[in-house]
Enzyme design. Structure first.
Site, PDB file in Angstrom:
ATOM      1  CE  LYS A 213      37.551  62.265  25.055  1.00 52.76           C
ATOM      2  NZ  LYS A 213      36.194  62.470  25.420  1.00 52.76           N
TER       3      LYS A 213
ATOM      4  N   GLY B 240      41.587  70.447  30.442  1.00 53.35           N
ATOM      5  CA  GLY B 240      41.054  69.681  31.212  1.00 53.35           C
ATOM      6  C   GLY B 240      41.780  69.761  32.751  1.00 53.35           C
ATOM      7  CB  SER B 241      41.411  67.716  35.525  1.00 56.37           C
ATOM      8  OG  SER B 241      41.676  66.404  35.170  1.00 56.37           O
ATOM      9  CB  THR B 242      46.454  69.461  36.959  1.00 57.20           C
ATOM     10  OG1 THR B 242      46.116  70.636  36.802  1.00 57.20           O
ATOM     11  CG2 THR B 242      47.647  69.144  37.145  1.00 57.20           C
ATOM     12  CD  GLU B 243      43.413  62.609  38.880  1.00 51.93           C
ATOM     13  OE1 GLU B 243      42.693  63.486  39.345  1.00 51.93           O
ATOM     14  OE2 GLU B 243      42.975  61.454  38.591  1.00 51.93           O
TER      15      GLU B 243
ATOM     16  N   GLY C  42      45.625  65.979  32.399  1.00 60.37           N
ATOM     17  CA  GLY C  42      46.937  66.402  31.859  1.00 60.37           C
ATOM     18  C   GLY C  42      48.249  65.659  31.958  1.00 60.37           C
TER      19      GLY C  42
ATOM     20  CD  GLU D  89      42.890  76.324  30.023  1.00 61.62           C
ATOM     21  OE1 GLU D  89      42.909  76.062  31.048  1.00 61.62           O
ATOM     22  OE2 GLU D  89      41.777  76.520  29.317  1.00 61.62           O
TER      23      GLU D  89
ATOM     24  CB  CYS E 251      40.606  76.474  34.386  1.00 62.33           C
ATOM     25  SG  CYS E 251      39.926  76.590  32.633  1.00 62.33           S
TER      26      CYS E 251
ATOM     27  CD  GLU F 294      40.336  73.778  38.640  1.00 59.64           C
ATOM     28  OE1 GLU F 294      40.766  72.511  38.203  1.00 59.64           O
ATOM     29  OE2 GLU F 294      39.994  74.686  37.877  1.00 59.64           O
TER      30      GLU F 294
HETATM   31  P1  ADP Z   1      36.750  66.691  34.459  1.00 57.29           P
HETATM   32  O1  ADP Z   1      37.574  65.850  35.507  1.00 57.29           O
HETATM   33  O2  ADP Z   1      36.428  67.988  34.641  1.00 57.29           O
HETATM   34  O3  ADP Z   1      35.783  65.719  33.612  1.00 57.29           O
HETATM   35  P2  ADP Z   1      38.943  65.847  32.446  1.00 57.29           P
HETATM   36  O4  ADP Z   1      40.328  66.241  32.447  1.00 57.29           O
HETATM   37  O5  ADP Z   1      38.905  64.366  33.221  1.00 57.29           O
HETATM   38  O6  ADP Z   1      38.085  66.598  33.436  1.00 57.29           O
HETATM   39  O7  ADP Z   1      38.036  65.973  31.194  1.00 57.29           O
HETATM   40  C1  ADP Z   1      38.662  66.685  29.824  1.00 57.29           C
HETATM   41  C2  ADP Z   1      38.561  65.807  28.740  1.00 57.29           C
HETATM   42  O8  ADP Z   1      39.704  64.810  28.970  1.00 57.29           O
HETATM   43  C3  ADP Z   1      37.313  64.968  28.432  1.00 57.29           C
HETATM   44  O9  ADP Z   1      37.133  65.150  27.031  1.00 57.29           O
HETATM   45  C4  ADP Z   1      37.766  63.854  29.133  1.00 57.29           C
HETATM   46  O10 ADP Z   1      37.259  62.662  28.250  1.00 57.29           O
HETATM   47  C5  ADP Z   1      39.281  63.781  28.545  1.00 57.29           C
HETATM   48  N1  ADP Z   1      39.775  62.733  29.363  1.00 57.29           N
HETATM   49  C6  ADP Z   1      39.592  62.268  30.601  1.00 57.29           C
HETATM   50  N2  ADP Z   1      40.455  61.071  30.943  1.00 57.29           N
HETATM   51  C7  ADP Z   1      41.527  61.228  29.886  1.00 57.29           C
HETATM   52  C8  ADP Z   1      42.718  60.303  29.413  1.00 57.29           C
HETATM   53  N3  ADP Z   1      43.183  59.545  30.248  1.00 57.29           N
HETATM   54  N4  ADP Z   1      43.332  60.601  28.423  1.00 57.29           N
HETATM   55  C9  ADP Z   1      42.786  61.539  27.428  1.00 57.29           C
HETATM   56  N5  ADP Z   1      41.684  62.302  27.479  1.00 57.29           N
HETATM   57  C10 ADP Z   1      40.930  61.999  28.765  1.00 57.29           C
END
Ligand code: ADP
Length: 489
Positions: free
Chosen positions: A187, A240-243, A245, A262, A296, A394
């Site tokens: 995805k 992606g973001s820690t949140e 994650g 990561e 990052c 960040e």
């Molecule tokens: P940013 O805030 O920089 O867009 P994210 O961590 O939200 O970073 O996004 C990184 C990836 O994680 C993207 O592919 C996004 O669609 C996906 N993503 C965002 N929220 C969720 C979630 N709740 N579960 C799984 N994947 C997610």
């Protein structure tokens, strides 16, 4: 500004909505995902928008491929397919470059000559691995018994990638996962789905069995969350973001799937007064401004020794003012593109404002640039202190924060005073100090007298809340494998 006329294959690709790639089918959806060109704030195209049902379908295709042709392929043939995909990426680097330039905004020549080329190299490195994933014979203390291990794929892997390096981050995950024998549901980030769809087509063309690589663009909260929670997915690899994650971990508990993460960073980069100043300033500048600060590993907190802080700040500000920014597809050579989206631009500008409000001084940039697209003028902020939000969170944009320090112990403690631990480093000519830094800095990657290097052979990943698991190198094979212990009596 002169815009590049897209390659005919890119024009054709953008001309009508691209379907999901599941098995060997292209699946249309009634809902569509808008793909915005951040250089102009315009609609570049639309692609199929996947949801939970599509994830279900893709997981079933990945499972069938795992239990079918991919599960029984020889290691030779598996490696050869990875090699062929590497060649295909390199042969089509212009297309990857344009697709990433259009949906991400990065300069096309960078997307083509760095992101696409290094993605191809990544596949080539991992193409050598399938035939080298070995178990062991273990000298157990049981008379007449034999014990050996087999290293097997984890199974169906859900890969969730970010928008900052659409092709490269996909390659970082796909190549080791495939080399280890897994099948994939990918995805891509909702902002940047194009290169993933194109790569799925190339994979089929070079001979990957249908279902080995499935691509489902969609939103994180729908398709992403469905993938993270799916009982048929054995592992999730996420950047992606820690949140987010944390959400992935929560989503995984149902079937206790394996996870590698990561996540974010807030790297400390320390410029000591004994450094080779020209090299350190140049390196520290690009440590942040590379990829428009949207990395990052960006050297976001630059600690400069008090005795040289004025001259370093002056030079960095001059360099930032001299940077040229432009649309991804601008043929005029330019250094940086826009940031990824309007919300991201607003977030970055709010951080700059928050720094100003706390007394930090903007000495270059500091505002939106131009009136179309999401351009933020390359920004340098001095007199930043450790407690400011801009020093702790960040920013993920072209904003370099300068802090100053007096002595080594103090700065190492301050460098480590963060929840993140992805990268850190510094600049010094003192070899003993280099050793102390490599002992004491708490991060998964340290760059000393350099910044930003990565290599398919060298492990990469975070400590603390920057995640766990190491991508690249043999660690990445372990990340996508599991060991079976076999006893014979
Ligand atoms: P940013 O805030 O920089 O867009 P994210 O961590 O939200 O970073 O996004 C990184 C990836 O994680 C993207 O592919 C996004 O669609 C996906 N993503 C965002 N929220 C969720 C979630 N709740 N579960 C799984 N994947 C997610």
């Amino acid at each position: 500004m002169t815009l590049l006329t897209p390659h005919k294959d890119v024009s054709a690709f953008l001309a009508s909505p691209q379907g999901l790639r599941i098995g060997d089918a292209r699946i249309e959806t009634s809902a569509l995902l808008d793909v915005i060109d951040p250089s102009f704030d315009t609609l570049a195209t639309q692609v199929a928008l996947g949801g939970a049902d599509d994830i279900d379908h893709a997981v079933a295709a990945a499972r069938a491929a795992l239990e079918g042709p991919w599960g029984s392929i020889t290691t030779h043939d598996r490696g050869q397919l990875l090699w062929r995909l590497a060649d295909a990426i390199e042969e089509n680097k212009q297309i990857f470059g344009e697709l990433d330039a259009i949906d991400n905004g990065k300069p096309m020549h960078v997307a083509r000559d760095v992101d696409a080329v290094y993605s191809a190299r990544h596949f080539r490195y991992f193409a050598g691995w399938p035939s080298k994933i070995e178990g062991r014979t273990i000298p157990v203390s049981s008379p007449g018994k034999m014990n050996f291990t087999k290293v097997e794929p984890v199974g169906v892997c859900g890969l969730i990638t970010p928008w900052n390096y659409p092709t490269l981050m996909m390659a970082w995950k796909l190549a080791p996962a495939l080399a280890a024998g897994n099948t994939i549901v990918l995805k891509p980030a909702e902002q940047t789905p194009l290169s993933a769809l194109y790569l799925a087509d190339l994979a089929l063309k070079v001979g990957f069995p249908p279902g080995v690589i499935n691509v489902v663009p969609g939103f994180g909260r729908d398709a992403g969350a469905a993938l993270a929670a799916h009982p048929g997915v054995d592992k999730v690899g996420f950047t992606g973001s820690t949140e987010t994650g944390r959400r992935i971990i929560e989503g995984s508990v149902g079937n206790l799937k394996k996870i590698s993460l990561e996540l974010g960073g807030k790297a400390a980069n320390i410029l000591f007064d004994d450094a080779d100043l020209d090299k350190a300033i140049e390196g520290s500048f690009w440590a942040l401004f590379g990829n428009n600060g949207q990395s990052c590993t960006a050297g976001a907190r630059l600690f400069v020794h008090r005795s040289i802080k004025e001259q370093v700040a002056d030079r960095l500000a001059e360099m930032a003012k001299a940077l040229s920014v432009g649309p991804g597809m601008d043929t005029t050579a330019h250094d940086l593109g826009p940031v990824i989206s309007r919300p991201q631009m607003e977030k970055v500008l709010n951080y700059i404002q928050a720094g100003r409000a706390r007394g930090a001084e903007v000495i270059a940039g500091g505002a939106q640039q131009g009136d179309s697209g999401y351009f933020v003028a390359p920004t340098v902020i001095q007199s930043v202190t450790d407690d400011m939000t801009i020093a702790r969170e960040e920013i993920f944009g072209p904003v370099l924060c300068l802090l100053d320090f007096e002595d080594e112990d103090e700065v190492i403690a301050r460098a480590n005073d963060t929840d993140f631990g992805l990268a850190a480093g510094g600049w010094t000519r003192d070899v003993s100090r280099v050793m102390r830094l490599s002992d004491q800095l708490k991060a998964g990657t340290l760059w000393i007298n350099t910044w930003g290097d990565t290599d398919a052979a060298s492990p990469f990943g975070g400590m603390k809340q920057s995640g766990y698991g190491r991508e690249m190198g043999e660690e990445a094979i372990a990340l996508y494998s599991q060991t079976k212990s076999v006893w014979l009596g």
